[in-house]
Design an enzyme around this catalytic site. Structure first.
Site, PDB file in Angstrom:
ATOM      1  N   GLY A 124     -15.118  -2.901   0.937  1.00  0.00           N
ATOM      2  CA  GLY A 124     -16.414  -2.259   1.158  1.00  0.00           C
ATOM      3  C   GLY A 124     -16.667  -1.152   0.148  1.00  0.00           C
ATOM      4  O   GLY A 124     -17.773  -1.004  -0.370  1.00  0.00           O
ATOM      5  N   LYS A 174     -19.622 -12.170   4.746  1.00  0.00           N
ATOM      6  CA  LYS A 174     -20.428 -11.006   5.173  1.00  0.00           C
ATOM      7  C   LYS A 174     -21.713 -10.948   4.351  1.00  0.00           C
ATOM      8  O   LYS A 174     -21.841 -10.172   3.409  1.00  0.00           O
ATOM      9  CB  LYS A 174     -19.635  -9.721   4.956  1.00  0.00           C
ATOM     10  CG  LYS A 174     -18.386  -9.618   5.798  1.00  0.00           C
ATOM     11  CD  LYS A 174     -17.679  -8.309   5.471  1.00  0.00           C
ATOM     12  CE  LYS A 174     -16.231  -8.329   5.834  1.00  0.00           C
ATOM     13  NZ  LYS A 174     -15.455  -7.411   4.976  1.00  0.00           N
ATOM     14  N   GLY A 199     -10.838  -7.710   0.545  1.00  0.00           N
ATOM     15  CA  GLY A 199      -9.550  -7.997   1.158  1.00  0.00           C
ATOM     16  C   GLY A 199      -9.202  -9.475   1.131  1.00  0.00           C
ATOM     17  O   GLY A 199      -8.088  -9.864   0.763  1.00  0.00           O
ATOM     18  N   ARG A 227       0.818  -1.218   0.000  1.00  0.00           N
ATOM     19  CA  ARG A 227       0.000   0.000   0.000  1.00  0.00           C
ATOM     20  C   ARG A 227       0.850   1.266   0.000  1.00  0.00           C
ATOM     21  O   ARG A 227       0.421   2.296  -0.515  1.00  0.00           O
ATOM     22  CB  ARG A 227      -0.953   0.007   1.194  1.00  0.00           C
ATOM     23  CG  ARG A 227      -2.052  -1.001   0.991  1.00  0.00           C
ATOM     24  CD  ARG A 227      -3.080  -0.975   2.080  1.00  0.00           C
ATOM     25  NE  ARG A 227      -4.230  -1.758   1.640  1.00  0.00           N
ATOM     26  CZ  ARG A 227      -5.343  -1.883   2.320  1.00  0.00           C
ATOM     27  NH1 ARG A 227      -5.493  -1.272   3.472  1.00  0.00           N
ATOM     28  NH2 ARG A 227      -6.325  -2.607   1.848  1.00  0.00           N
TER      29      ARG A 227
END
Ligand code: ADP
Ligand code: MG
Length: 370
Positions: free
Chosen positions: A347, A175, A324, A38
């Site tokens: 998300g 989820k 992720g 990142r």
């Protein structure tokens, strides 16, 4: 709807202090960065600015310190790595050490923008949050999306607005309630949905199959029934697994058909389903994948995810992966370079596909230079 300003829309950046909101939420182990991807990913935007004479001040969150300073989440290790990769670039302390960040407190925005001339958002993974560092600075400063954010927006809005057909979405992971909204939105644009992972059990239950003790969300069964009816009415196929792998009531590895006996748990799609899902991916021209097909962290239950990942690598379709854990699975199989785009925001990518906009993007559109 005005357009989102890009770096070129900042005008002359020479001698300007530019606040760059980055996503330096890197994986850490005992104060050591385990993957600096990142930080390296932010370099194109940082270099674009410094090469043109700007002074860059970066800011990010790291972990969930819940609005208080906490040495465990200090940016020191990130700052040291950044100094090696981009000497002279500043990095503020963890944004979430101040409750004003998540609370979008104007006083915290004022503190962040003090002495700053321009703002760049390159933190796609945080753009679905109306936090101070995301939505605050563009209210007063000339602003732009960085190169990483620009790529995410182009790819994901391209999928939403103008995909090449057949467009297939492959969804899994755990989820379930979080993701049913995007299932509903995707039914408008996709030609077919492929559902595996823990998510499939709520759908299988809605179809009347017994699912044993597999992970499922009973309060979402009605939603799944409605989505199944909606897809049937619109001629879109929802592919569900017809064989499963998991453990029996005694905890032993077992393979099943679509129904699971009492006490059994499904942890992966079976080989027949994995092959069928691969065929759908191979025949598509656009594929979006979010959510592993099983508990791939356990080698006994990685086969379904591996087969789907391999199909993502092999298909001629334009392939996008979000999430992720899905990205981690691809990396585990060393296939992350074999897809067209791996989104940095789980998300955020789902919310952008579902709603077509994010708070961070709306804020940039409202900037004085937009
Ligand atoms: P992503 O991060 O890609 O959006 P999620 O966070 O929704 O994906 O889900 C990832 C998790 O789902 C993984 O940790 C995986 O072990 C778990 N998972 C997938 N299938 C199952 C299953 N059948 N039962 C339990 N957990 C599962
Ligand atoms: Mg996840």
């Amino acid at each position: 709807m005005s357009r989102i300003p890009t770096l070129a829309d900042l005008g002359d950046v020479r001698g300007k202090r530019v606040l760059v909101r980055t996503d330096f939420n890197v994986p850490m182990d005992g104060g050591v960065i385990t993957d600096d991807f990142r930080i390296r990913a932010a370099l194109p935007t940082i270099n674009w600015l410094t090469e043109r004479g700007a002074t860059v001040v970066t800011a990010s969150h790291l972990g969930r310190p819940k609005g208080q300073p906490n040495p465990k989440y200090s940016m020191d290790a990130v700052r040291a790595r950044l100094a090696e990769l981009a000497p002279g670039v500043e990095l503020l302390e963890n944004l979430r050490f101040d409750a004003g960040e998540e609370g979008n407190d104007p006083a915290f925005v004022a503190k962040l923008t003090d002495g700053i001339d321009m703002y760049v958002d390159d933190a796609f993974g945080a753009c679905h949050r109306a936090h101070a560092s995301i939505v605050g600075p563009p209210t007063s400063l000339p602003s732009a999306m960085g190169l990483l954010l620009q790529k995410e927006v182009e790819v994901l809005l391209g999928l939403r607005n103008d995909p090449k057909h057949p467009f297939v979405a492959v969804l899994g992971g755990s989820k379930i309630s979080d993701k049913l909204g995007v299932v509903e939105a995707l039914l408008n644009t996709v030609d077919a949905l492929v559902i595996g992972g823990a998510m499939c059990f709520t759908f299988l239950s809605a179809q009347g199959y017994s699912i044993g003790d597999s992970l499922f969300e009973p309060d979402q069964v009605e939603t799944c029934k409605r989505l199944l009816a909606q897809s049937a009415a619109s001629g879109k196929t929802i592919h569900l697994p017809d064989d499963l792998v998991g453990v029996d009531a005694a905890g032993n590895f077992a393979t099943f058909g679509r129904s699971l006996p009492d006490g059994a748990k499904g942890f992966d799609i079976g080989p027949g389903s994995a092959a069928a899902f691969s065929d759908v991916i191979m025949d598509a021209r656009t594929v979006f994948w979010n959510g592993p097909m099983g508990m791939f962290e356990d080698p006994r239950f990685e086969a379904g995810t591996r087969t789907v990942a391999q199909a993502m690598a092999d298909t001629k379709a334009f392939t996008v992966v979000g999430g992720g854990d899905s990205a981690a699975a691809l990396a585990q199989f060393r296939l992350d370079d074999e897809v067209n785009h791996v989104s940095t925001g789980g998300g955020a990518s789902l919310e952008l596909l579902e709603l077509g906009d994010l708070p961070g993007l709306a804020a940039l559109r409202g900037a004085p230079n937009a």
